[in-house]
Design a protein around this motif. Sequence first.
Motif, PDB file in Angstrom:
ATOM      1  N   GLN A  39      42.081   1.929   3.631  1.00 55.52           N
ATOM      2  CA  GLN A  39      42.423   0.776   4.610  1.00 55.52           C
ATOM      3  C   GLN A  39      43.601   1.468   5.295  1.00 55.52           C
ATOM      4  N   THR A  40      44.612   2.349   4.549  1.00 52.12           N
ATOM      5  CA  THR A  40      45.549   3.029   5.157  1.00 52.12           C
ATOM      6  C   THR A  40      45.199   4.166   6.278  1.00 52.12           C
ATOM      7  N   ILE A  41      44.111   4.786   5.728  1.00 53.54           N
ATOM      8  CA  ILE A  41      43.433   5.936   6.768  1.00 53.54           C
ATOM      9  C   ILE A  41      43.230   4.995   8.049  1.00 53.54           C
ATOM     10  N   SER A  42      42.438   3.828   7.783  1.00 55.64           N
ATOM     11  CA  SER A  42      41.756   3.037   8.951  1.00 55.64           C
ATOM     12  C   SER A  42      42.885   2.696   9.844  1.00 55.64           C
ATOM     13  N   SER A  43      44.179   2.240   9.345  1.00 59.33           N
ATOM     14  CA  SER A  43      45.038   1.929  10.286  1.00 59.33           C
ATOM     15  C   SER A  43      45.738   2.635  11.145  1.00 59.33           C
ATOM     16  N   PHE A  44      45.660   4.147  10.867  1.00 56.87           N
ATOM     17  CA  PHE A  44      46.186   5.144  11.616  1.00 56.87           C
ATOM     18  C   PHE A  44      44.863   5.559  12.700  1.00 56.87           C
ATOM     19  N   ILE A  45      43.659   5.503  12.312  1.00 54.90           N
ATOM     20  CA  ILE A  45      42.807   5.757  13.137  1.00 54.90           C
ATOM     21  C   ILE A  45      42.675   4.664  14.347  1.00 54.90           C
ATOM     22  N   GLU A  46      43.193   3.394  14.013  1.00 49.27           N
ATOM     23  CA  GLU A  46      43.245   2.315  14.962  1.00 49.27           C
ATOM     24  C   GLU A  46      44.205   2.717  15.936  1.00 49.27           C
ATOM     25  N   ILE A  47      45.295   3.248  15.446  1.00 43.87           N
ATOM     26  CA  ILE A  47      46.413   3.611  16.647  1.00 43.87           C
ATOM     27  C   ILE A  47      46.089   4.838  17.348  1.00 43.87           C
ATOM     28  N   TYR A  48      45.473   5.639  16.688  1.00 47.22           N
ATOM     29  CA  TYR A  48      45.302   6.976  17.332  1.00 47.22           C
ATOM     30  C   TYR A  48      44.065   6.656  18.372  1.00 47.22           C
ATOM     31  N   GLU A  49      43.101   5.697  18.275  1.00 49.11           N
ATOM     32  CA  GLU A  49      41.961   5.562  19.230  1.00 49.11           C
ATOM     33  C   GLU A  49      42.523   4.683  20.264  1.00 49.11           C
ATOM     34  N   LEU A  50      43.691   4.231  20.289  1.00 48.10           N
ATOM     35  CA  LEU A  50      44.251   3.495  21.457  1.00 48.10           C
ATOM     36  C   LEU A  50      44.610   4.301  22.645  1.00 48.10           C
ATOM     37  N   GLY A  51      44.630   5.674  22.427  1.00 48.08           N
ATOM     38  CA  GLY A  51      45.017   6.636  23.282  1.00 48.08           C
ATOM     39  C   GLY A  51      46.339   6.628  23.996  1.00 48.08           C
ATOM     40  N   LEU A  52      47.306   6.180  23.096  1.00 50.08           N
ATOM     41  CA  LEU A  52      48.772   5.979  23.529  1.00 50.08           C
ATOM     42  C   LEU A  52      49.354   7.361  24.064  1.00 50.08           C
ATOM     43  N   TYR A  53      50.315   7.300  24.930  1.00 50.16           N
ATOM     44  CA  TYR A  53      51.305   8.597  25.369  1.00 50.16           C
ATOM     45  C   TYR A  53      51.770   8.940  23.720  1.00 50.16           C
ATOM     46  N   GLU A  54      52.100  10.364  24.003  1.00 55.91           N
ATOM     47  CA  GLU A  54      52.643  10.968  22.820  1.00 55.91           C
ATOM     48  C   GLU A  54      53.722  10.375  22.028  1.00 55.91           C
ATOM     49  N   LYS A  55      54.842  10.323  23.255  1.00 53.33           N
ATOM     50  CA  LYS A  55      55.943   9.414  22.336  1.00 53.33           C
ATOM     51  C   LYS A  55      55.645   8.314  21.739  1.00 53.33           C
ATOM     52  N   LEU A  56      54.916   7.372  22.210  1.00 54.23           N
ATOM     53  CA  LEU A  56      54.495   6.103  21.423  1.00 54.23           C
ATOM     54  C   LEU A  56      53.907   6.463  20.255  1.00 54.23           C
ATOM     55  N   LYS A  57      52.983   7.241  20.307  1.00 54.79           N
ATOM     56  CA  LYS A  57      52.141   7.737  19.249  1.00 54.79           C
ATOM     57  C   LYS A  57      52.821   8.347  18.168  1.00 54.79           C
ATOM     58  N   ARG A  58      53.551   9.110  18.301  1.00 55.51           N
ATOM     59  CA  ARG A  58      54.557  10.051  17.526  1.00 55.51           C
ATOM     60  C   ARG A  58      55.562   8.951  16.649  1.00 55.51           C
ATOM     61  N   LYS A  59      55.973   8.165  17.601  1.00 58.82           N
ATOM     62  CA  LYS A  59      56.972   6.978  17.007  1.00 58.82           C
ATOM     63  C   LYS A  59      56.233   6.194  15.901  1.00 58.82           C
ATOM     64  N   GLU A  60      54.866   5.738  16.373  1.00 56.89           N
ATOM     65  CA  GLU A  60      54.245   4.905  15.229  1.00 56.89           C
ATOM     66  C   GLU A  60      53.969   5.712  14.078  1.00 56.89           C
ATOM     67  N   PHE A  61      53.338   7.110  14.326  1.00 56.68           N
ATOM     68  CA  PHE A  61      52.847   7.822  13.253  1.00 56.68           C
ATOM     69  C   PHE A  61      53.826   8.049  12.186  1.00 56.68           C
ATOM     70  N   LEU A  62      55.148   8.357  12.861  1.00 52.27           N
ATOM     71  CA  LEU A  62      56.149   8.873  12.033  1.00 52.27           C
ATOM     72  C   LEU A  62      56.440   7.415  10.999  1.00 52.27           C
ATOM     73  N   VAL A 122      54.706  15.736  14.957  1.00 51.27           N
ATOM     74  CA  VAL A 122      55.074  14.856  13.786  1.00 51.27           C
ATOM     75  C   VAL A 122      55.681  15.837  12.707  1.00 51.27           C
ATOM     76  N   TYR A 123      55.180  16.986  12.532  1.00 50.40           N
ATOM     77  CA  TYR A 123      55.225  17.866  11.375  1.00 50.40           C
ATOM     78  C   TYR A 123      56.781  18.114  11.391  1.00 50.40           C
ATOM     79  N   PRO A 124      57.372  18.488  12.416  1.00 49.49           N
ATOM     80  CA  PRO A 124      58.819  18.988  12.250  1.00 49.49           C
ATOM     81  C   PRO A 124      59.717  17.753  11.744  1.00 49.49           C
ATOM     82  N   LYS A 125      59.456  16.619  12.315  1.00 51.79           N
ATOM     83  CA  LYS A 125      60.303  15.454  11.560  1.00 51.79           C
ATOM     84  C   LYS A 125      60.017  15.164  10.278  1.00 51.79           C
TER      85      LYS A 125
END
Length: 354
Positions: free
Chosen positions: A265-288, A327-330
Motif C-alpha cells: 500500500q505504501t508503494i502504491s501511494s508513491f506510484i499514485e503521486i508519480y503518475e500525476l506527472g507533477l513538476y519536479e519540485k512538487l514531486k521532489r517535495k512530496e517524495f521526500l 531525492v538522493y542528495p537530500k
Amino acid sequence: MNELNKIGDLNQVFSNIHEEFKSTQPSSNRVITYLYDLRTKEEFQGLSDSKFYDFIGEVFKLNPEYFMKHIYGARRLYEEVNKKEMEKYIIEKFCLYEGEQILYECNGEITETNPTMKVVSTPVKASVDGRIYITNYRIIAHGKLSAKGGRWWGFGLLDLAIAGVTGETKRDKSKIGMIEGSTFQELPCYGFQFKTSNHVRLKKKSNGILYSLIVDKVENISNLSRTKQFKAVVQAMRMVRLTLPSSKKEDINNVFKALCKNVYQTISSFIEIYELGLYEKLKRKEFLYRLRKLWDSEEYQHLSNSEYLEIVETVYNLDPQFFMTMVYPKMMSWTFPSFLKVKSELLEILNKER
C-alpha cells in the motif's frame, strides 16, 4: 406453519417488493411495511434472525441506491432487530470483495471534508455518526448521514463540479454523492463508504484519528502549469477525521493500527503521486516528505528494514534519474537514528541499481 409455507410466503413478499422497486414511483413506506411485517406478523414469527438479515441483504441488492436513500434510515426497519448484528452480517455476506475483511469495529463519527479551499467560509462536510467498520480496503460507516457547511461559493464535498449554488443544495448533493459513491460499484456497499487507500499524514489525535488522501481520480496533469497542478491536487484531496469516544484510548490505538499501510500500500501511494506527472519540485517535495515519514512516523514502525529498503528501491526504479538528482542528495543528509540504521544498506542497493 411448516418451513415450506414459510419460504413460499417470503418469496411472495420479495416478489411484492421487487415489483414495487420497478414502479416509476416506488413507495418507500410500502416497502418498509413489508419488511416490518416480517418481524411483527404472527405468520412470520418462526423466521430466524439470519434469514431476516439475508432477506434485507437481497432487497438491498435489488436497488442499492434507492434502498440507501429511502429505506435505510427508517426507524421501523430496526425496531425488532439487533441493528449492529444485522449491519455486520450484511456487510460480511453481501459487500466484501475477495480478500477483504473487517479488521476492527467501534462506535464513532467519521467526517470527510476538503479543508484547504480558503474561498469557502464553511466547507461542506459529510459525516456519519454511528458504527465504524474498518476493512483492509476502506471504512464502512453505519448511522445517520449528515452534511454541513457550504454557505459561500466553493467546491462541495464529493462533487467538485458544484459551484455557485446555495449551501443547502450543496449539502444535499454531498449526501447524494456519498450514497452514490457507496452503491455505484461492483459490490454495492450497505452503509457509507470512506476511502483509505493511499492515505497520507495518518495521525493520532486526543479524541480520534486524522488522515488525508486523494479521493477523486486525478488524471495525468503534466500539461498544466505548476499553479494549476497544485490546485488540481488540492481540489481532489480530502481530510478524514474519525472522532471516537474519549474514554476509549484502546479504540484510537486499534483504529490507527488497522489504518497503517503495509509495504504494498505504501508503494502504491508513491506510484499514485508519480503518475500525476507533477513538476519536479512538487514531486521532489512530496517524495521526500513521504520517504522521511517511513522512519520518523509511528505509522510505519511495524515495517522491517528489508521492507523499508524495498519501498525505496521501488521509488528509485520509478524514475532513476529523477531520484538520484532530486531525492538522493537530500536523503543522504538525513542524520536521525532510525534512518542511519539502514543508510549503508540503502547505499549498497542503490549503487547496484545504477
